[in-house]
Write an enzyme that holds these catalytic residues in place. Sequence first.
Site, mmCIF file in Angstrom:
data_model
loop_
_atom_site.group_PDB
_atom_site.id
_atom_site.type_symbol
_atom_site.label_atom_id
_atom_site.label_comp_id
_atom_site.label_asym_id
_atom_site.label_seq_id
_atom_site.Cartn_x
_atom_site.Cartn_y
_atom_site.Cartn_z
ATOM 1 N N ARG A 74 0.757 -1.219 0.225
ATOM 2 C CA ARG A 74 -0.110 0.055 0.162
ATOM 3 C C ARG A 74 1.095 1.274 -0.067
ATOM 4 O O ARG A 74 1.717 1.370 0.847
ATOM 5 C CB ARG A 74 -0.939 -0.220 1.318
ATOM 6 C CG ARG A 74 -1.740 1.191 1.613
ATOM 7 C CD ARG A 74 -2.649 1.162 2.695
ATOM 8 N NE ARG A 74 -3.510 2.524 2.686
ATOM 9 C CZ ARG A 74 -3.452 3.190 3.594
ATOM 10 N NH1 ARG A 74 -2.854 3.232 4.955
ATOM 11 N NH2 ARG A 74 -4.090 4.391 3.710
ATOM 12 N N HIS A 119 -3.131 11.102 1.074
ATOM 13 C CA HIS A 119 -2.421 10.918 2.330
ATOM 14 C C HIS A 119 -2.056 12.020 2.936
ATOM 15 O O HIS A 119 -0.805 12.124 3.156
ATOM 16 C CB HIS A 119 -1.494 9.721 2.375
ATOM 17 C CG HIS A 119 -1.410 9.055 3.637
ATOM 18 N ND1 HIS A 119 -1.513 7.745 3.847
ATOM 19 C CD2 HIS A 119 -1.019 9.135 4.851
ATOM 20 C CE1 HIS A 119 -1.228 7.342 5.205
ATOM 21 N NE2 HIS A 119 -0.991 8.358 5.930
ATOM 22 N N GLU A 164 -7.770 8.437 6.655
ATOM 23 C CA GLU A 164 -8.173 9.057 7.838
ATOM 24 C C GLU A 164 -8.684 10.434 8.034
ATOM 25 O O GLU A 164 -8.003 11.502 8.397
ATOM 26 C CB GLU A 164 -6.926 9.182 8.574
ATOM 27 C CG GLU A 164 -6.402 7.534 8.766
ATOM 28 C CD GLU A 164 -5.213 7.344 9.796
ATOM 29 O OE1 GLU A 164 -4.610 8.397 10.278
ATOM 30 O OE2 GLU A 164 -4.738 6.422 10.076
ATOM 31 N N ASN A 305 -7.540 1.543 9.908
ATOM 32 C CA ASN A 305 -6.128 1.756 10.519
ATOM 33 C C ASN A 305 -6.431 1.766 12.236
ATOM 34 O O ASN A 305 -7.194 2.774 12.489
ATOM 35 C CB ASN A 305 -5.725 3.112 10.115
ATOM 36 C CG ASN A 305 -5.559 3.268 8.605
ATOM 37 O OD1 ASN A 305 -5.786 2.280 7.786
ATOM 38 N ND2 ASN A 305 -5.335 4.424 8.014
ATOM 39 N N TYR A 307 -4.414 1.600 15.897
ATOM 40 C CA TYR A 307 -3.224 1.734 16.447
ATOM 41 C C TYR A 307 -3.238 1.369 18.182
ATOM 42 O O TYR A 307 -2.502 0.832 18.611
ATOM 43 C CB TYR A 307 -2.411 3.301 16.404
ATOM 44 C CG TYR A 307 -2.021 3.010 15.069
ATOM 45 C CD1 TYR A 307 -0.417 2.647 14.749
ATOM 46 C CD2 TYR A 307 -2.656 3.543 14.115
ATOM 47 C CE1 TYR A 307 -0.058 2.638 13.371
ATOM 48 C CE2 TYR A 307 -2.135 3.705 12.674
ATOM 49 C CZ TYR A 307 -0.626 3.234 12.336
ATOM 50 O OH TYR A 307 -0.181 3.255 11.313
ATOM 51 N N GLU A 372 -3.911 -0.366 8.237
ATOM 52 C CA GLU A 372 -2.624 0.190 8.895
ATOM 53 C C GLU A 372 -2.746 -0.351 10.438
ATOM 54 O O GLU A 372 -3.775 -0.404 11.069
ATOM 55 C CB GLU A 372 -2.411 1.758 9.344
ATOM 56 C CG GLU A 372 -1.981 2.283 7.930
ATOM 57 C CD GLU A 372 -2.009 3.852 8.105
ATOM 58 O OE1 GLU A 372 -1.659 4.328 9.315
ATOM 59 O OE2 GLU A 372 -2.365 4.664 7.190
#
Length: 470
Positions: A74, A119, A164, A305, A307, A372
Site C-alpha cells: 500500500r 494521504h 483518515e 487503521n 493503533y 494500518e
Amino acid sequence: MFPTQFAWGAGTAAYQIEGGWNKDDKGPSIWDTFCHKGGGHVFEDHSGDIACNSYELWEEDLKCILQLGLTHYRFSLAWSRLLPDGTTNHVNEKGVQYYNKVINDLLASNVLPMVTLYHFDLPQALQDQGGWKTPEIAGIFDSYARFCYETFGDRVKLWITLNEPFVCAKLGYEDGIFAPGEKQPGISAYLVGHNMLRAHARAWHSYHTLYKEKQGGAVSLALNSDWAEPLNPTSSDDIAAVKRYLAFSIDWFTWPVFVTGDYPELMRSCIEVRDKELGYQGSRLPRFSKDEPSILGTADFFSLNYYTSRKVKDEGGRPGCRMRSDQGAVGVVDPTWPVCGVSWHVVVPGHLRRLLNYIKDTCNNPAIYITENGFSQVGPVDLDDVQRCGYYKDAIQEVETAIKTDGVDVRGYFAWSLLDNFEWADGFRVRFGLFHVDFTRPERTRTIYRSGREYASIISKYKTQIKTNN
Ligand code: GBH
C-alpha cells in the site's frame, strides 16, 4: 489459519517516504509549506524534503517488499507530483512515469498494489483557494481521482480515496498540529470532515459509473479509530461517554458511508445542544444535500487503521466551543497499559479484535482490510526490537481469532510501515518501519529490524500452509 487469498501487506505514504519535494515538476503540498515555515510545528523542524528518498530509491523499497514476501503493497500518490497545481489543467509526466514504474515493478514481482489517492498532502495551490473547507474541493478531488483511475486503473484494483478524514479534520483544523495547522476548534473540523466525505463519495461514484465494469476494482476510504472503554466500568456516565467518544471518532464517518447516509444522531444531538447554548443559528455540523450523489454505500470494503486504545470518562458539562466540549467525553491512557514508542501509543492487542467486532456489528459485516497497524520505536536504534516482534505476533493472533471465532470478514493485514519515515509532527524521531532507514547517509540505507524478519516468517508460514492445502 488465515483464509486463502488473504492479503499480507505493508504501507507507506508519499510525503513520509518520497522526498524529491520539488524534483522535476512537482508542486508544493501543504506539508511542504507546514514544514518549511519552521517554528517547531514539527519536531526539530524536520521535513520530508528528502525523507527516505524513495522518489530516487524506489528499487531499494522494492527489495524490502520482496524480502518480506508481501502479497500487497500500500502506498499513496502525491497529488501535487501528478498535478502540480492540483487540477488536470497540467499533468507532470515525470510523476506519471514514477508511479507507473512502481506499479509495473510490483506487478512484475507478483505484488499487488493498493493505492491511496490522498494521504494528508493537499496541493498548496488548492489550499490557497480554501482547500477542504470549500465545497468545490469535492469536484476537484473527483477530477484527480478520475485522472488516476484512467492512468493507473488498468493495473490497480484496490483504491483508497482518502486516508483518515478524522485525522485530517481534527489534527489539521481542531488542534492545528498537522498541516495546514489551522486551529478553529468546534467549527472547521466538522466542515472539513463533511467535504472529505462528499469528495470521497464523488470519487466512488465516478469509479462505479465510468471504470468499474472495465477495470473491475474496488474503492473505499481508510478510517482510523482508537478502541474505547469506560474509565469506570460501573459508571453509567462513563459508559454513555464511550458511546459519544465513538460517535465523534469512527461513527462520524462510518454512519454516513455504511449505516444511514448521515452522521450519528448522537453526534448531531450533542453538537446541537451546544449550538443552542452558544447562540448559533444553524448547526456547526453540516447536512448532506439530497441533490448530491448519496454517501451511503460508497465503500466496496472497509479499510481500517488501528493503533491504540483509550479509557473514556464523562465530562458532560464542559463549557466552550470545541469538539471535546461538544462530545463531553475525554479519552485517557490507562497507566497499566504498555506504551510502545511514542506516548500516545498504548498497546492492548485484544482491543483490535473488539474494534473489528464493533465494525462487523455496526457496519453490516463488511469485508475488512486492516490497512494500518504497527508499533514504533523512539530513542536509540535497536534492530533487535523484541518488544515490537511480540506486538506484531499478538496483533496478528487477534486478527486470526476475530476471523475464526467471531466470524469477522477480514481480508488482509497491512503493517505500518515498510520503512522508518517522516512521522508527521514527530519528524524522524519516531520510527514505525519494519526496515530501519539511516537518515544520516545520502544512500538512506535500509536495514531490516527483527520485527521485519518476524513478519516475513509469519507470511512465509501462511504461504506454506496455503501450498500444502492445495
Ligand atoms: C496514521 O494515523 C497515519 O495514517 C500514518 O501516516 C502514520 O504514520 C501513523 O498513523 C503512525 O502515527 O497525541 O496529538 O500527537 C493514525 C492516527 C494520528 C494516531 C496522530 C496518533 C497522534 C496524536 N494517528 N496521533 S497526538
